[in-house]
Design a protein around this motif. Structure first.
Motif, PDB file in Angstrom:
ATOM      1  N   GLU A   7       0.750  -1.251   0.269  1.00 38.65           N
ATOM      2  CA  GLU A   7      -0.480  -0.314  -0.125  1.00 38.65           C
ATOM      3  C   GLU A   7       0.696   1.360  -0.188  1.00 38.65           C
ATOM      4  OE1 GLU A   7      -3.314  -0.101  -0.588  1.00 38.65           O
ATOM      5  OE2 GLU A   7      -2.599  -1.685  -1.036  1.00 38.65           O
TER       6      GLU A   7
ATOM      7  N   SER B 107      -4.597  -7.509  -1.027  1.00 40.44           N
ATOM      8  CA  SER B 107      -4.603  -5.999  -1.049  1.00 40.44           C
ATOM      9  C   SER B 107      -5.860  -6.248  -1.200  1.00 40.44           C
ATOM     10  CB  SER B 107      -3.789  -5.025  -1.383  1.00 40.44           C
ATOM     11  OG  SER B 107      -2.843  -4.799  -1.278  1.00 40.44           O
TER      12      SER B 107
ATOM     13  N   ARG C  50      -7.552  -7.786   1.800  1.00 36.16           N
ATOM     14  CA  ARG C  50      -7.552  -6.518   3.040  1.00 36.16           C
ATOM     15  C   ARG C  50      -8.635  -5.901   3.137  1.00 36.16           C
ATOM     16  NH1 ARG C  50      -3.636  -8.510   6.192  1.00 36.16           N
ATOM     17  NH2 ARG C  50      -5.294  -7.583   7.849  1.00 36.16           N
ATOM     18  N   GLN C  51      -9.217  -5.212   2.780  1.00 34.41           N
ATOM     19  CA  GLN C  51     -10.398  -4.059   2.434  1.00 34.41           C
ATOM     20  C   GLN C  51     -11.789  -4.804   2.194  1.00 34.41           C
ATOM     21  OE1 GLN C  51      -8.134  -0.638   0.267  1.00 34.41           O
ATOM     22  NE2 GLN C  51      -6.440  -2.068   0.231  1.00 34.41           N
TER      23      GLN C  51
ATOM     24  N   SER D 270     -14.153  -4.672   3.389  1.00 35.80           N
ATOM     25  CA  SER D 270     -15.359  -3.654   3.926  1.00 35.80           C
ATOM     26  C   SER D 270     -15.973  -3.038   3.360  1.00 35.80           C
ATOM     27  CB  SER D 270     -15.895  -3.502   5.510  1.00 35.80           C
ATOM     28  OG  SER D 270     -14.079  -2.325   5.230  1.00 35.80           O
ATOM     29  N   LYS D 271     -14.516  -2.104   2.364  1.00 32.66           N
ATOM     30  CA  LYS D 271     -14.537  -1.451   1.422  1.00 32.66           C
ATOM     31  C   LYS D 271     -15.463  -1.475  -0.136  1.00 32.66           C
ATOM     32  CE  LYS D 271     -10.769   1.678   3.235  1.00 32.66           C
ATOM     33  NZ  LYS D 271      -9.251   1.578   2.712  1.00 32.66           N
TER      34      LYS D 271
ATOM     35  N   TYR E  14     -14.192  -3.409  -3.705  1.00 30.74           N
ATOM     36  CA  TYR E  14     -13.458  -2.405  -4.914  1.00 30.74           C
ATOM     37  C   TYR E  14     -14.687  -1.904  -6.373  1.00 30.74           C
ATOM     38  CZ  TYR E  14      -8.799  -2.528  -3.616  1.00 30.74           C
ATOM     39  OH  TYR E  14      -7.095  -2.234  -3.424  1.00 30.74           O
TER      40      TYR E  14
END
Length: 239
Positions: A67, A228, A231-232, A234-235, A237
């Motif tokens: 990141e 990556s 690990r995100q 909840s957001k 893409y």
């Protein structure tokens, strides 16, 4: 154990460009061994399902290196092919810019489950310098399972230069359950199904007839990794 050095390019394609590029690739390259031999769900010759479980340190150093755009970075994972979950591969990827080294070591399903449970002592039992390197890294930085990523892959190879072209779609993942071998694992989509990730991997130089196919895609080059994305979750893409 196998180790490969290669350069890698990634592109994000919508379905229109995906079908166009795949059509052209099919005319000049052959499917890889997993596609040819895959009996899973009767899809022989039509791609296969890959699942990877990623390890990272307690302070997520591998995630933050990516990141933050750190030039030298690594990823450690267990990978399995869902049409044959009797084995898995422990893989360490070391990357500098577009160049990477990937080293793989084949383990049994039971050995993979030992690693997932936190029993890293088996890495000392094999008398392998690579596994010893993994052991020292995992113990020094307190590595633990962090996420799972699953996707459908259609892969092609060119014998002339060990070139691999892969199309990955239906990319999904989980940060909650580390059941690498569970074919009923519930996962969350990481990108919308209308997009496909194209990866081109080669050693030394890219053959001109493949390079020509990629020229119109330069604006679609992608730097984000599947790890990556996972690990995100909840957001989610939105592309």
């Amino acid at each position: 154990m196998t180790s490969v050095f290669r350069e890698e390019k990634k592109y994000l394609l919508d379905l229109k460009h995906y079908y166009h590029v795949r059509h052209n690739i099919q005319k000049i390259m052959m499917r890889d061994k997993h596609s040819i031999n895959n009996p899973y769900d009767g899809k022989k010759g039509e791609g296969y399902t890959i699942r990877s479980l990623y390890f990272d340190s307690l302070d997520d150093r591998d995630f933050h290196e990516k990141e933050d755009g750190i030039e030298l970075r690594r990823k450690l994972r267990l990978r399995t092919y869902m049409h044959d979950t009797n084995y898995c591969l422990l893989e360490l990827k070391k990357k500098q810019g577009n160049y990477q080294q990937k080293t793989s070591y084949k383990l049994t399903k039971a050995e993979g489950e030992r690693l997932i449970s936190g029993d890293y002592s088996l890495l000392l039992e094999k008398q392998s310098s690579f596994l010893l390197e993994c052991y020292e890294m995992m113990m020094t930085h307190v590595y633990r399972p962090k996420s799972i990523v699953t996707y459908e892959r259609d892969a092609y190879i060119a014998k002339e230069n060990q070139i691999r072209v892969t199309f990955d779609q239906k990319i999904r993942g989980s940060e909650g359950t580390m059941s690498l071998f569970d074919k009923t694992l519930i996962e969350t989509p990481l990108i919308e199904d209308a997009y496909v990730v194209l990866e081109v991997k080669y050693n030394g130089f890219l053959l001109q007839y493949i390079k020509d196919l990629l020229i119109p895609l330069e604006e679609s080059q992608l730097s984000v990794s599947k790890y990556s994305m996972s690990r995100q979750i909840s957001k989610h893409y939105k592309l």
